[in-house]
Design a protein around this motif. Structure first.
Motif, PDB file in Angstrom:
ATOM      1  N   ALA A 247       0.837  -1.201   0.000  1.00  0.00           N
ATOM      2  CA  ALA A 247       0.000   0.000   0.000  1.00  0.00           C
ATOM      3  C   ALA A 247       0.871   1.250   0.000  1.00  0.00           C
ATOM      4  N   GLN A 248       1.976   1.199   0.725  1.00  0.00           N
ATOM      5  CA  GLN A 248       2.900   2.332   0.733  1.00  0.00           C
ATOM      6  C   GLN A 248       3.490   2.549  -0.658  1.00  0.00           C
ATOM      7  N   LYS A 249       3.813   1.459  -1.354  1.00  0.00           N
ATOM      8  CA  LYS A 249       4.370   1.569  -2.704  1.00  0.00           C
ATOM      9  C   LYS A 249       3.362   2.203  -3.655  1.00  0.00           C
ATOM     10  N   VAL A 250       2.088   1.810  -3.561  1.00  0.00           N
ATOM     11  CA  VAL A 250       1.057   2.394  -4.415  1.00  0.00           C
ATOM     12  C   VAL A 250       0.913   3.890  -4.124  1.00  0.00           C
ATOM     13  N   ALA A 251       0.932   4.262  -2.838  1.00  0.00           N
ATOM     14  CA  ALA A 251       0.859   5.675  -2.480  1.00  0.00           C
ATOM     15  C   ALA A 251       2.056   6.436  -3.058  1.00  0.00           C
ATOM     16  N   GLN A 252       3.221   5.815  -3.011  1.00  0.00           N
ATOM     17  CA  GLN A 252       4.428   6.439  -3.556  1.00  0.00           C
ATOM     18  C   GLN A 252       4.294   6.666  -5.056  1.00  0.00           C
ATOM     19  N   MET A 253       3.848   5.664  -5.784  1.00  0.00           N
ATOM     20  CA  MET A 253       3.711   5.787  -7.234  1.00  0.00           C
ATOM     21  C   MET A 253       2.598   6.761  -7.608  1.00  0.00           C
ATOM     22  N   ALA A 254       1.585   6.866  -6.764  1.00  0.00           N
ATOM     23  CA  ALA A 254       0.470   7.773  -7.059  1.00  0.00           C
ATOM     24  C   ALA A 254       0.916   9.226  -7.102  1.00  0.00           C
ATOM     25  N   HIS A 255       2.016   9.554  -6.416  1.00  0.00           N
ATOM     26  CA  HIS A 255       2.523  10.926  -6.452  1.00  0.00           C
ATOM     27  C   HIS A 255       2.900  11.360  -7.868  1.00  0.00           C
ATOM     28  N   ASP A 256       3.212  10.395  -8.742  1.00  0.00           N
ATOM     29  CA  ASP A 256       3.505  10.763 -10.122  1.00  0.00           C
ATOM     30  C   ASP A 256       2.307  11.461 -10.764  1.00  0.00           C
ATOM     31  N   GLY A 257       1.116  11.180 -10.256  1.00  0.00           N
ATOM     32  CA  GLY A 257      -0.077  11.829 -10.790  1.00  0.00           C
ATOM     33  C   GLY A 257      -0.069  13.329 -10.586  1.00  0.00           C
ATOM     34  N   ILE A 258       0.545  13.796  -9.489  1.00  0.00           N
ATOM     35  CA  ILE A 258       0.643  15.237  -9.266  1.00  0.00           C
ATOM     36  C   ILE A 258       1.514  15.858 -10.350  1.00  0.00           C
ATOM     37  N   ALA A 259       2.635  15.202 -10.658  1.00  0.00           N
ATOM     38  CA  ALA A 259       3.537  15.720 -11.683  1.00  0.00           C
ATOM     39  C   ALA A 259       2.894  15.686 -13.066  1.00  0.00           C
ATOM     40  N   ARG A 260       1.965  14.758 -13.297  1.00  0.00           N
ATOM     41  CA  ARG A 260       1.281  14.710 -14.593  1.00  0.00           C
ATOM     42  C   ARG A 260       0.220  15.788 -14.705  1.00  0.00           C
ATOM     43  N   ALA A 261      -0.273  16.271 -13.568  1.00  0.00           N
ATOM     44  CA  ALA A 261      -1.415  17.191 -13.585  1.00  0.00           C
ATOM     45  C   ALA A 261      -1.038  18.643 -13.367  1.00  0.00           C
ATOM     46  N   VAL A 262       0.072  18.926 -12.679  1.00  0.00           N
ATOM     47  CA  VAL A 262       0.437  20.323 -12.403  1.00  0.00           C
ATOM     48  C   VAL A 262       1.924  20.556 -12.661  1.00  0.00           C
ATOM     49  N   PHE A 263       2.254  21.797 -12.970  1.00  0.00           N
ATOM     50  CA  PHE A 263       3.646  22.211 -13.121  1.00  0.00           C
ATOM     51  C   PHE A 263       3.810  23.561 -12.437  1.00  0.00           C
ATOM     52  N   PRO A 264       4.826  23.689 -11.563  1.00  0.00           N
ATOM     53  CA  PRO A 264       5.725  22.640 -11.072  1.00  0.00           C
ATOM     54  C   PRO A 264       5.065  21.836  -9.960  1.00  0.00           C
ATOM     55  N   ALA A 265       5.594  20.662  -9.685  1.00  0.00           N
ATOM     56  CA  ALA A 265       5.061  19.799  -8.634  1.00  0.00           C
ATOM     57  C   ALA A 265       6.094  19.608  -7.530  1.00  0.00           C
ATOM     58  N   HIS A 266       5.603  19.297  -6.321  1.00  0.00           N
ATOM     59  CA  HIS A 266       6.476  18.964  -5.184  1.00  0.00           C
ATOM     60  C   HIS A 266       7.484  20.069  -4.873  1.00  0.00           C
ATOM     61  N   THR A 267       7.006  21.317  -4.855  1.00  0.00           N
ATOM     62  CA  THR A 267       7.904  22.427  -4.565  1.00  0.00           C
ATOM     63  C   THR A 267       8.113  22.573  -3.059  1.00  0.00           C
ATOM     64  N   MET A 268       8.943  23.519  -2.691  1.00  0.00           N
ATOM     65  CA  MET A 268       9.159  23.804  -1.277  1.00  0.00           C
ATOM     66  C   MET A 268       7.917  24.400  -0.617  1.00  0.00           C
ATOM     67  N   PHE A 269       6.964  24.842  -1.435  1.00  0.00           N
ATOM     68  CA  PHE A 269       5.746  25.452  -0.909  1.00  0.00           C
ATOM     69  C   PHE A 269       4.606  24.442  -0.778  1.00  0.00           C
ATOM     70  N   ASP A 270       4.845  23.201  -1.191  1.00  0.00           N
ATOM     71  CA  ASP A 270       3.814  22.159  -1.155  1.00  0.00           C
ATOM     72  C   ASP A 270       4.093  21.166  -0.034  1.00  0.00           C
ATOM     73  N   GLY A 271       3.008  20.641   0.543  1.00  0.00           N
ATOM     74  CA  GLY A 271       3.147  19.628   1.587  1.00  0.00           C
ATOM     75  C   GLY A 271       2.459  18.338   1.183  1.00  0.00           C
ATOM     76  N   ASP A 272       2.742  17.856  -0.019  1.00  0.00           N
ATOM     77  CA  ASP A 272       1.965  16.793  -0.650  1.00  0.00           C
ATOM     78  C   ASP A 272       1.999  15.476   0.131  1.00  0.00           C
ATOM     79  N   VAL A 273       0.794  14.915   0.333  1.00  0.00           N
ATOM     80  CA  VAL A 273       0.633  13.663   1.073  1.00  0.00           C
ATOM     81  C   VAL A 273      -0.426  12.820   0.369  1.00  0.00           C
ATOM     82  N   ILE A 274      -0.123  11.549   0.128  1.00  0.00           N
ATOM     83  CA  ILE A 274      -1.101  10.635  -0.458  1.00  0.00           C
ATOM     84  C   ILE A 274      -1.199   9.383   0.407  1.00  0.00           C
ATOM     85  N   PHE A 275      -2.432   9.033   0.760  1.00  0.00           N
ATOM     86  CA  PHE A 275      -2.725   7.790   1.458  1.00  0.00           C
ATOM     87  C   PHE A 275      -3.201   6.747   0.450  1.00  0.00           C
ATOM     88  N   CYS A 276      -3.041   5.485   0.805  1.00  0.00           N
ATOM     89  CA  CYS A 276      -3.605   4.389   0.017  1.00  0.00           C
ATOM     90  C   CYS A 276      -4.376   3.468   0.941  1.00  0.00           C
TER      91      CYS A 276
END
Length: 327
Positions: A247-276
């Motif tokens: 489940a942790q691995k799926v949550a990790q891979m799901a973060h790629d969805g943020i990079a596919r949907a927004v630019f830029p992604a995972h900046t210093m101003f973001d606190g991105d968290v995904i649960f599975c």
């Protein structure tokens, strides 16, 4: 592969969603509830996260299942909402058994929305309890609702979005997202959505094609006066049978969805968290199937984020994507 009947996280059997929305103060809470509990994982990718009970989801730790996940506005103050969800779950007798009592396991994450609406009214335990009382299956309300009520995405109004996809063999993957990224979900030159290549069955359709705006000055992208004020948080759910590590691995891979949907992604101003959440109804076979599940989760998460942007309307001094590009 195709979206489920509702194109929502509730297409995963046993998953319910409850919102509480405070339109007066532009903040809110969303609860994801697996009716029979679920194995859970989490991946914290952002540089300014606000979380609760995420250490418990480490595969080396004791508890195997969670009873709910809470997504809340209010920055760190909003973590209080999880206490209200715990109280509701205790009343239902759901939680980790300890003698004659139960302790509901409720991981949570928050977005920063204090610059939208009232900075002094934040989700409380009461908001969480009321969101839990609103839990239901079926269609999921999107846009300016629940955790996405005060969301701001790429300087425009963000919101709550959801999506799903059915895989061969009976596996279903769904996601719910608070679209609250520092980055934009669209090319500012053309107005086109970055994730438009992931569209299923015309789900991103606009009344009119987006109109081009002036070209941006990328030299100013990170030199604005903005304070750390963004976070994409969300939850992926599946009926596949997963261990905590998987489940942790799926949550990790799901973060790629943020990079596919927004630019830029995972900046210093973001606190991105995904649960599975994995409800465990369908067996999957080995690392290859797990990898496919994670890849699909990323696409579903990206589509859910786009829905949060597209379903939002202008409010609180923020213009929505549709109002900006469709007029």
């Amino acid at each position: 592969m195709k979206p489920g009947p509702l194109n929502a996280i509730t297409d995963v059997p046993g998953i319910q969603v409850g919102h509480f929305t405070d339109l007066d103060n532009l903040t809110g809470v969303t609860v994801i509830f697996p009716q029979n509990g679920a194995v859970a994982g989490v991946d914290v990718r952002g540089s300014a996260p606000g979380t609760r009970e995420t250490d418990l989801l480490n595969p080396v730790n004791l508890v195997e299942q969670v009873q709910a996940v809470v997504l809340s506005g209010g920055s760190a103050y909003g973590l209080e909402a999880a206490a209200g969800v715990m109280r509701w779950l205790e009343e239902q007798g759901k939680g980790y058994p300890v003698g004659n009592a139960v302790v509901p396991i409720v991981p949570a994450a928050v977005i920063f929305d204090l610059l939208v609406g009232s900075p002094t009214v934040r989700p409380s335990a009461l908001y969480g309890y009321q969101a839990a009382q609103n839990l239901k299956g079926g269609p999921v309300e999107q846009g300016v609702v629940g955790v996405g009520t005060g969301a701001r995405n790429g300087g425009l109004k963000g919101g709550t979005g959801t999506a799903s996809l059915e895989l061969p063999g009976g596996v279903v993957v769904g996601a719910i997202v608070a679209a609250n990224a520092y980055g934009q979900a669209h090319d500012p030159i053309t107005g086109e959505l970055y994730a438009r290549f992931l569209e299923q069955n015309g789900e991103f359709k606009l009344k009119h094609p987006p109109r081009p705006l002036s070209a941006p000055d990328y030299s100013d992208l990170f030199t604005t006066s903005l304070v750390p004020s963004n976070t994409v948080i969300g939850c992926v759910a599946t009926n596949a049978r997963l261990s905590k590590a998987q489940a942790q691995k799926v949550a990790q891979m799901a973060h790629d969805g943020i990079a596919r949907a927004v630019f830029p992604a995972h900046t210093m101003f973001d606190g991105d968290v995904i649960f599975c959440l994995a409800t465990g109804e369908v067996e999957i076979a080995g690392p290859a199937e797990l990898s496919r599940l994670g890849a699909v989760a990323a696409d579903v998460f990206a589509r859910a984020l786009v829905h949060g942007v597209l379903q939002a309307y202008s409010v609180g001094g923020l213009v929505s994507y549709r109002d900006l590009y469709e007029k």
